[in-house]
Write a protein that holds these residues in place. Structure first.
Motif, mmCIF file in Angstrom:
data_model
loop_
_atom_site.group_PDB
_atom_site.id
_atom_site.type_symbol
_atom_site.label_atom_id
_atom_site.label_comp_id
_atom_site.label_asym_id
_atom_site.label_seq_id
_atom_site.Cartn_x
_atom_site.Cartn_y
_atom_site.Cartn_z
ATOM 1 N N ALA A 70 0.932 -1.188 0.119
ATOM 2 C CA ALA A 70 -0.006 0.110 -0.130
ATOM 3 C C ALA A 70 0.750 1.126 -0.015
ATOM 4 C CB ALA A 70 -0.954 0.036 1.229
ATOM 5 N N ALA A 71 1.782 1.369 0.665
ATOM 6 C CA ALA A 71 2.736 2.198 0.877
ATOM 7 C C ALA A 71 3.474 2.705 -0.420
ATOM 8 C CB ALA A 71 3.790 2.415 1.847
ATOM 9 N N GLU A 72 3.758 1.453 -1.246
ATOM 10 C CA GLU A 72 4.533 1.867 -2.444
ATOM 11 C C GLU A 72 3.527 2.412 -3.306
ATOM 12 O OE1 GLU A 72 7.099 -0.799 -5.472
ATOM 13 O OE2 GLU A 72 6.830 -1.489 -3.567
ATOM 14 N N LEU A 73 2.313 1.845 -3.241
ATOM 15 C CA LEU A 73 1.345 2.173 -4.431
ATOM 16 C C LEU A 73 0.959 3.577 -4.322
ATOM 17 C CD1 LEU A 73 -1.936 2.379 -4.985
ATOM 18 C CD2 LEU A 73 -0.502 1.494 -6.611
ATOM 19 N N ALA A 74 0.821 3.996 -2.944
ATOM 20 C CA ALA A 74 0.332 5.381 -2.689
ATOM 21 C C ALA A 74 1.343 6.395 -3.186
ATOM 22 C CB ALA A 74 0.232 5.724 -1.145
ATOM 23 N N GLU A 75 2.725 5.958 -3.084
ATOM 24 C CA GLU A 75 3.826 6.758 -3.760
ATOM 25 C C GLU A 75 3.801 7.000 -5.347
ATOM 26 O OE1 GLU A 75 6.201 8.777 -2.302
ATOM 27 O OE2 GLU A 75 5.036 8.179 -0.572
ATOM 28 N N SER A 76 3.203 5.942 -5.850
ATOM 29 C CA SER A 76 3.335 5.792 -7.384
ATOM 30 C C SER A 76 2.099 6.066 -8.143
ATOM 31 C CB SER A 76 3.950 4.477 -7.936
ATOM 32 O OG SER A 76 2.867 3.324 -7.454
ATOM 33 N N VAL A 77 0.946 6.034 -7.464
ATOM 34 C CA VAL A 77 -0.359 6.102 -8.043
ATOM 35 C C VAL A 77 -0.560 7.424 -8.911
ATOM 36 C CG1 VAL A 77 -1.422 7.082 -6.268
ATOM 37 C CG2 VAL A 77 -2.744 5.345 -7.753
ATOM 38 N N ARG A 78 -0.131 8.646 -8.483
ATOM 39 C CA ARG A 78 -0.242 9.577 -9.616
ATOM 40 C C ARG A 78 0.112 9.343 -10.883
ATOM 41 N NH1 ARG A 78 0.784 11.026 -4.152
ATOM 42 N NH2 ARG A 78 -0.648 12.812 -3.052
ATOM 43 N N ASP A 79 1.391 8.883 -10.901
ATOM 44 C CA ASP A 79 2.106 8.556 -12.256
ATOM 45 C C ASP A 79 1.316 7.449 -12.758
ATOM 46 O OD1 ASP A 79 4.419 10.227 -12.009
ATOM 47 O OD2 ASP A 79 5.663 8.691 -10.828
ATOM 48 N N GLU A 80 0.807 6.508 -12.101
ATOM 49 C CA GLU A 80 -0.257 5.349 -12.581
ATOM 50 C C GLU A 80 -1.377 6.040 -13.417
ATOM 51 O OE1 GLU A 80 -2.596 1.391 -11.478
ATOM 52 O OE2 GLU A 80 -0.407 1.853 -10.747
ATOM 53 N N LEU A 81 -1.777 7.117 -12.864
ATOM 54 C CA LEU A 81 -2.983 7.711 -13.300
ATOM 55 C C LEU A 81 -2.635 8.958 -14.274
ATOM 56 C CD1 LEU A 81 -4.952 8.153 -10.099
ATOM 57 C CD2 LEU A 81 -5.636 6.863 -12.265
ATOM 58 N N GLY A 82 -1.202 9.066 -14.718
ATOM 59 C CA GLY A 82 -0.751 9.744 -15.744
ATOM 60 C C GLY A 82 -0.580 11.322 -15.478
ATOM 61 N N ALA A 83 0.164 11.524 -14.199
ATOM 62 C CA ALA A 83 0.500 12.844 -13.780
ATOM 63 C C ALA A 83 1.670 13.375 -14.657
ATOM 64 C CB ALA A 83 0.949 12.633 -12.219
ATOM 65 N N GLY A 84 2.517 12.339 -15.008
ATOM 66 C CA GLY A 84 3.681 12.827 -15.942
ATOM 67 C C GLY A 84 3.154 12.913 -17.389
ATOM 68 N N ASP A 85 2.069 12.737 -17.817
ATOM 69 C CA ASP A 85 1.787 12.813 -19.406
ATOM 70 C C ASP A 85 1.544 14.166 -19.554
ATOM 71 O OD1 ASP A 85 1.077 12.016 -21.902
ATOM 72 O OD2 ASP A 85 -1.003 11.524 -21.393
ATOM 73 N N ARG A 86 1.591 14.619 -20.829
ATOM 74 C CA ARG A 86 1.259 15.958 -21.193
ATOM 75 C C ARG A 86 0.228 16.167 -22.235
ATOM 76 N NH1 ARG A 86 2.926 16.465 -17.031
ATOM 77 N NH2 ARG A 86 4.626 17.459 -16.161
ATOM 78 N N PRO A 87 -0.844 15.777 -22.336
ATOM 79 C CA PRO A 87 -1.807 15.663 -23.247
ATOM 80 C C PRO A 87 -2.264 17.143 -23.891
ATOM 81 C CG PRO A 87 -2.939 15.119 -21.424
ATOM 82 C CD PRO A 87 -1.677 15.110 -21.204
#
Length: 306
Positions: free
Chosen positions: A75-92
């Protein structure tokens, strides 16, 4: 009474995020035991992180307000990475297509982003299973193998019944030949998954450097440009991951945007105009009903090998 989550992330990005649309590319068939969408739109996923299994729930409160709750050792690792999983680093927002069909698709699909799970091996397995077969056969093989060799979603926790965490690399390596055959997976693809499982830790460590991850993928026998692209747009957040060699890509793209199918040797040149958003174009077309026939006459279904 519901078990409290081990980690909670309340994310209010300053850009629109549609979790269902964004993570739909991670779902492998309607019966994927690691991905569930509830009637109210709540999204559930089960995954295996470096620190252990995790089940997480994503509630879309608004396009700029998401509540993510996670249960389990990961859970802790997921909490750290979930924004990236949801495309935080994408630039549509940097994609400005001239074609009216693409402009309309982008307007209609607000919040669609390219995910980056950073779990490379997790993306390799279904991509390999999808090689050279009808999609229905690929997802049937994935579903069968995960149900047999995966583990129940972390408990205690409120995950829907039947959710399963995909197997760890060591388990993929031990799957007996008859299970692969019953799942309809031929020897070449099963060997490729087994080989990738041996290098899973290296693949996942390379996720922070997509170029390095692609080099590792290219060095593995059985993984070519098409398979690497599937991994790239699921695990690496690569909006430019063009699936070169896709049997249907030339037809889908050409009919939708030119009025005629593209020949295989025309596809790459035609997509150059959209670099570094080539996969984004593919995804917009896939999510535009009636834009083009996605499939040519269907190949015969595979049957489980006996």
């Amino acid at each position: 009474m519901e078990q409290p989550p081990d980690r909670t992330v309340h994310w209010q990005p300053d850009f629109p995020v549609n979790a269902r649309l964004t993570l739909a590319s991670l779902r492998h068939g309607a019966h994927d035991p690691a991905h569930r969408v509830e009637p109210d739109g709540t999204l559930w996923r089960a995954a295996l992180t470096a620190t252990g299994p995790v089940t997480y729930r994503i509630r879309q409160q608004r396009l700029d307000d998401l509540l993510i709750q996670a249960w389990g050792p990961g859970a802790a690792e997921l909490a750290e990475s979930v924004r990236d999983e949801l495309g935080a680093g994408d630039r549509p927002e940097e994609f400005e297509p001239a074609h009216p069909l693409l402009r309309e698709a982008q307007r209609r699909l607000v919040g669609l982003r390219v995910p980056a799970t950073r779990r490379v091996f997790e993306a390799v397995v279904p991509a390999v299973l999808e090689q050279r077969v009808v999609g229905l056969d690929a997802v049937a093989g994935w579903t069968r193998l995960v149900r047999i060799h995966g583990s129940p979603a972390p408990a205690p926790g409120p995950a829907p019944a039947g959710m399963i965490v995909p197997p760890p690399p060591a388990v993929w390596q031990r799957i007996p030949s008859w299970d692969w055959r019953q799942a309809g997976i031929d020897l070449q693809r099963s060997r490729t998954v087994t080989l990738a499982a041996r290098h899973a830790a290296r693949l996942d460590r390379a996720a922070a450097d997509p170029a390095a991850a692609y080099r590792l993928l290219a060095a593995l026998p059985g993984i070519g440009a098409w398979t690497a692209a599937q991994v790239g747009h699921r695990a690496l957040g690569d909006a430019d991951a063009l699936p070169v060699g896709d049997y249907h890509l030339g037809r889908m793209t050409g009919v939708a945007l030119l009025g005629r199918p593209l020949a295989d040797d025309e596809v790459e040149d035609y997509y150059e105009q959209w670099r570094p958003h080539r996969y984004r174009v593919v995804r917009l077309l896939e999510l535009t009903p009636g834009a083009a026939p996605r499939r040519a006459p269907r190949a015969p279904r595979n049957r489980p090998l006996r």
